[in-house]
Design an enzyme around this catalytic site. Structure first.
Site, PDB file in Angstrom:
ATOM      1  N   GLN A   1       1.052 -10.868  -3.651  1.00  0.00           N
ATOM      2  CA  GLN A   1      -0.348 -10.430  -3.653  1.00  0.00           C
ATOM      3  C   GLN A   1      -0.732  -9.911  -5.034  1.00  0.00           C
ATOM      4  OE1 GLN A   1      -0.187  -7.499  -0.386  1.00  0.00           O
ATOM      5  NE2 GLN A   1      -1.685  -8.765   0.657  1.00  0.00           N
TER       6      GLN A   1
ATOM      7  N   CYS B   1       0.792  -1.242   0.000  1.00  0.00           N
ATOM      8  CA  CYS B   1       0.000   0.000   0.000  1.00  0.00           C
ATOM      9  C   CYS B   1       0.826   1.296   0.000  1.00  0.00           C
ATOM     10  CB  CYS B   1      -0.964   0.020   1.184  1.00  0.00           C
ATOM     11  SG  CYS B   1      -1.636  -1.559   1.641  1.00  0.00           S
TER      12      CYS B   1
ATOM     13  N   HIS C   1      -4.932  -0.858  -5.898  1.00  0.00           N
ATOM     14  CA  HIS C   1      -5.465   0.259  -5.121  1.00  0.00           C
ATOM     15  C   HIS C   1      -6.165   1.203  -6.085  1.00  0.00           C
ATOM     16  CE1 HIS C   1      -2.481  -1.391  -2.340  1.00  0.00           C
ATOM     17  NE2 HIS C   1      -3.265  -0.917  -1.391  1.00  0.00           N
TER      18      HIS C   1
ATOM     19  N   LYS D   1     -15.609  -3.467   4.434  1.00  0.00           N
ATOM     20  CA  LYS D   1     -15.063  -4.299   3.363  1.00  0.00           C
ATOM     21  C   LYS D   1     -16.058  -5.365   2.931  1.00  0.00           C
ATOM     22  CE  LYS D   1     -12.838  -7.594   6.520  1.00  0.00           C
ATOM     23  NZ  LYS D   1     -11.670  -8.439   6.763  1.00  0.00           N
TER      24      LYS D   1
ATOM     25  N   ARG E   1       5.949 -11.463   5.553  1.00  0.00           N
ATOM     26  CA  ARG E   1       5.378 -11.308   6.886  1.00  0.00           C
ATOM     27  C   ARG E   1       5.897 -12.423   7.781  1.00  0.00           C
ATOM     28  NH1 ARG E   1      -0.880 -10.035   4.997  1.00  0.00           N
ATOM     29  NH2 ARG E   1      -0.348  -8.235   3.695  1.00  0.00           N
TER      30      ARG E   1
ATOM     31  N   ASP F   1      -2.363  -7.337  -5.982  1.00  0.00           N
ATOM     32  CA  ASP F   1      -2.783  -6.132  -5.272  1.00  0.00           C
ATOM     33  C   ASP F   1      -3.258  -5.053  -6.236  1.00  0.00           C
ATOM     34  OD1 ASP F   1      -3.151  -5.124  -2.782  1.00  0.00           O
ATOM     35  OD2 ASP F   1      -1.040  -5.003  -2.261  1.00  0.00           O
TER      36      ASP F   1
ATOM     37  N   HIS G   1      -8.570  -0.769  -1.304  1.00  0.00           N
ATOM     38  CA  HIS G   1      -7.649  -1.889  -1.524  1.00  0.00           C
ATOM     39  C   HIS G   1      -8.450  -3.018  -2.163  1.00  0.00           C
ATOM     40  CE1 HIS G   1      -4.749  -0.301   1.546  1.00  0.00           C
ATOM     41  NE2 HIS G   1      -5.848   0.098   2.126  1.00  0.00           N
TER      42      HIS G   1
END
Length: 636
Positions: free
Chosen positions: A380, A333, A384, A464, A362, A382, A510
Site C-alpha cells: 500500500q 495503521c 496517515h 471518506k 490479507r 499508505d 488515512h
C-alpha cells in the site's frame, strides 16, 4: 390492497399478479414492474400495497429480467447436452452485462471450445418458445421436488430460506429451477447473447466446499449492441495485465509459492524502483516523513486496534513464538500510531504526515484472486495524517489536491469522486462527523471536481472520499481513498498538547493514492495496453544494429545513453533486422534506435517510436534532448 400507478390509486384483490393488474388497466407490452426498489415479473403476486412502475423492453431494468431467463435457458441446455442426472445446478444470477451459472457436471470438465455447442442448444430452446411459468411451493413440496431431481445445491439453498419467505420455482418445458425471478414470459422473448468464458467458483465461496464450473455469458436486446460489447471484450483481452505482465517479464505468480503472492521479476523491479522513487520524492517535497514498519505484530496490537474483533476473517492465522501470538499485518495503521505515540506530541508538530510503502497480507479466497488486481500480499502507498481540528480543512484540501495531481501525472484525467457520509451505526461525535464531512465537500468543490454523495456509505469510524479513475477504454477503477478515522485515536489514546497546555485528541486521516502498487500497476498496464510512459518503462530504448559490422557503433550508443541515466538494451543477436524490430515492438519498448552504414558515417541513429512511428535520423545530442524532455515532463 392498494396499488398506485401513474398518479392514480387502484384497489386490487390479494395475490393479484403484476400481469393481471396491467391487463386490468390496459397496460400492454410490459415485461415486469418496479416496486419498492424490487423488480417483479408479470407472474409475481402483489402482496402489499405499493406503487408499480412498468418495465418495457429497452428500459435498463428489462435487461435484468431477460438475462435472468437466459441463465435458466443455459442451465436447461446443459442438462439436455450432458444429461439431467449428471448436471447439478448451483446459482445463476445476472451480472452488469449478462449472466452466469455455477454448475457441477459429473465426470465432465467443460472447456471454452464447448461453449459454441452450448450456445447452439440455447438457441434451440429459444426457438421452442416455451412459456416460463412461476410456481409457488411449500417448503415440503420444494424439498420433495429437488430431492427427486437430485439437486443437492438447491436443497442447500432451500434450507437457508427464511420460514417466512415464499419459495418459488420457474418451469419451461420439462426444466424447472428454484428461483425468485424475475423472468420474461417465454424462452422466445430473450435478446441476443454470447457465452464468453468459464471460471471456477467454490460453492458459497467456501474453499472447503466443492469447486463448481461458472459459465459466463453476455446479453443485450440488440444484436448490434452485443457485437459492440464483444469487440470491447476483445480489447479488454488485448489489454489484460496478466498476459502483458508475462510478455513484458514484469511479474509472475507461481502456485508453488502461493496464489495471490506476486514475484516481481528484474524488469518489474526496475519499474517499481522508478515508481517508488518518484512517490517518495513527491511525498518528501510535501512534508511527509517516510517510515518503515515490521511485517508482523503482537496479537495485543491487533486486539487494541480492533482488527481481531472485526477483521480476523481476512487475516492469516496466528504464529506462536515464546508464548506470544503474532500476526502478519493486514494494515499498516497500528504501526503508524506507534510512531506517533513514541513521544508526547505538541500542536506545533501537527499536522504530522507519516508515509510508508508498506506491504500487507490479507487472506482472500482463491476463487476471487485475479492477477495484480486481487492478491494476498500487496504494498500500500499508505499515509496517515494526524492533525488538530483547526487544521482539518487545509489538510483535506492539500491531500486531495496532491492525489489528483499524482493521478494526472500518470495520465488519468477523468475522475468520479464519491463522498461517503455517516452510517446509522457509527462512533464519534456529531461535531466530528459534521466537521469531517464539511472538509471533504469543501476540498472537492474548491478543486472544481463534481461528486456524488453516498449517503450513509461511510465506515463506522469516519466519512471518506473515494476517487475512481477512468481508463483508456472507459472503465472505472477504484483507486484513491481519503478516510477519516475517529476509532484509532480513541482505541490507542492518541493525544497532543495544545496551546492551552492541555491534552487533546487529534484527528486522524488515512490516505492511499494508488491503493496498492500491485493494483495500480495492473490498471496502468491495461490503460496503456502495456506501452508504459517513457519515464516509467523498465526498458526505455533498444539499440538494434543492422548487422555485426555495426555492433561496435551500437555498443558506443548503448554506453553513452546509459551514462546519461537512461535504461537501454542492445539486441546483438544474429537475427534479421525485421525479427529484431518485431520482438522489440512486442515487448513494448518505447524507442528503437537502428544503426547501419549510413548512421555510422553520420554519427547519428534512426529513431523509431512505438507510438509515433519513424522519427528519422537524430544526433546523439538530439536523443538526449528528446529522452530527457520525456523524463522531465512525465509525458504519458
Amino acid at each position: 390492497m392498494k396499488v398506485f400507478f401513474n398518479g392514480q390509486e387502484y384497489q386490487i384483490e390479494e395475490n393479484t399478479t403484476v400481469g393481471e393488474f396491467f391487463e386490468k388497466i390496459g397496460v400492454k407490452g410490459a415485461l415486469g414492474a418496479k416496486a419498492n426498489g424490487n423488480i417483479l415479473d408479470l407472474q409475481t403476486p402483489i402482496r402489499a400495497s405499493t406503487e408499480l412502475i412498468p418495465i418495457f423492453k429497452g428500459d435498463p431494468e428489462s435487461l435484468e429480467i431477460m438475462r435472468h431467463s437466459l441463465s435458466h435457458i443455459m442451465a436447461q441446455a446443459l442438462k439436455e447436452i450432458y444429461g439431467k442426472e449428471v448436471v447439478h445446478l448451483g446459482v445463476g444470477p445476472t451480472t452488469d452485462e449478462g449472466f452466469y451459472y455455477d454448475v457441477e457436471v459429473e465426470g465432465v470438465r467443460i472447456k471454452e471450445e464447448d461453449l459454441p455447442k452450448i450456445e447452439q442448444k440455447m438457441k434451440e430452446i429459444v426457438e421452442r418458445s416455451y412459456p416460463i411459468v412461476r410456481k409457488e411451493l411449500s417448503r415440503e413440496e420444494a424439498v420433495k421436488l429437488f430431492e427427486q431431481l437430485k439437486e443437492h445445491y438447491k436443497l442447500d439453498i432451500i434450507r437457508r430460506i427464511d420460514t417466512q419467505d415464499v419459495i418459488s420455482a420457474y418451469e419451461q418445458g420439462d426444466f424447472i429451477d428454484l428461483c425468485r425471478g424475475p423472468h420474461v414470459p417465454s424462452t422466445g422473448m430473450v435478446g441476443a447473447f454470447k457465452l464468453t468464458h468459464i471460471a471456477g467458483a467454490y460453492w458459497q465461496g467456501d474453499p472447503s466446499k466443492p469447486m463448481l464450473q461458472r459459465i459466463y455469458g453476455i446479453a443485450y436486446w440488440d444484436e448490434k449492441e452485443l457485437e459492440e460489447r464483444l469487440r470491447f471484450y476483445e480489447e479488454v483481452k488485448r489489454r489484460d495485465h496478466r498476459r502483458l505482465g508475462a510478455e513484458l517479464e514484469l511479474f509472475l505468480i507461481d502456485e508453488d509459492v502461493g496464489g495471490g503472492l506476486v514475484i516481481w521479476l528484474p524488469k518489474g523491479g526496475i519499474y517499481r524502483k522508478v515508481l517508488e522513487d518518484f512517490w517518495k520524492e513527491e511525498h518528501l517535497k510535501r512534508g511527509y516523513q517516510l517510515i518503515y514498519t515490521p511485517h508482523v505484530g503482537k496479537s495485543h496490537l491487533w486486539q487494541t486496534s480492533g482488527h481481531l474483533e472485526y477483521y480476523r476473517q481476512n487475516m492469516y492465522p496466528a504464529m506462536e513464538m515464546e508464548q506470544e501470538e503474532y500476526f502478519v499485518k493486514p494494515m499498516n495503521c497500528p504501526f503508524h500510531v506507534a510512531v506517533y505515540k513514541s513521544k508526547l506530541r505538541s500542536y506545533k508538530e501537527l499536522p504530522l504526515k507519516l508515509a510508508e510503502l508498506g506491504t500487507v497480507y490479507r487472506y482472500e479466497l482463491s476463487g476471487v484472486l485475479h492477477g495484480l488486481m486481487r492478491v494476498r500480499g500487496f504494498t500500500q502507498d499508505d499515509a496517515h495524517i494526524i492533525c488538530t481540528p483547526e487544521q482539518v480543512d487545509d489538510v483535506i484540501h492539500e491531500t486531495l489536491d496532491f492525489t489528483i495531481w499524482m493521478l494526472r501525472t500518470f495520465g488519468f484525467e477523468d475522475f468520479k469522486v464519491y463522498i461517503s457520509t455517516r452510517p446509522p451505526e457509527s462512533i464519534g461525535s456529531q461535531e466530528q462527523w459534521e466537521k469531517a464531512e464539511s472538509a471533504l465537500k469543501k476540498a472537492v468543490e474548491s478543486l472544481g471536481l463534481s461528486y456524488e454523495i453516498d449517503e450513509g456509505g461511510g465506515a463506522f469510524y469516519g466519512p471518506k472520499i473515494d476517487v475512481k479513475i477512468k481508463d483508456a477504454i472507459g472503465r472505472l477503477w477504484q483507486c484513491s481513498t481519503i478516510q477519516f478515522d475517529f476509532n484509532l485515536p480513541e482505541r490507542f489514546n492518541m493525544e497532543y498538547v495544545g496551546p492551552d497546555n492541555r491534552r487533546h485528541k487529534p484527528y486522524m486521516i488515512h490516505r492511499a493514492i494508488f491503493g496498492s502498487i500491485e493494483r495500480f500497476t495492473g490498471i496502468l498496464l491495461e490503460h496503456y495496453a502495456g506501452l508504459l510512459p517513457f519515464w516509467l518503462s523498465p526498458v526505455q530504448v533498444k539499440v538494434i544494429p543492422i548487422s555485426n559490422k555495426h555492433l561496435e557503433y551500437a555498443k558506443e550508443i548503448l554506453e553513452f545513453l546509459k551514462s546519461k541515466g537512461f535504461r537501454v538494451e542492445l539486441d546483438d543477436r544474429n537475427e534479421r533486422l525485421s525479427a529484431k524490430v518485431r520482438d522489440a515492438e512486442l515487448t513494448k519498448v518505447p524507442y528503437l534506435l537502428i544503426v547501419g552504414d549510413k548512421e555510422m558515417q553520420s554519427k547519428t541513429v534512426s529513431v523509431r517510436s512505438k507510438k509515433e512511428g519513424d522519427l528519422g535520423q537524430k544526433s546523439w545530442e538530439e536523443l538526449i534532448e528528446l529522452f530527457g524532455g520525456l523524463v522531465e515532463s512525465k509525458v504519458c
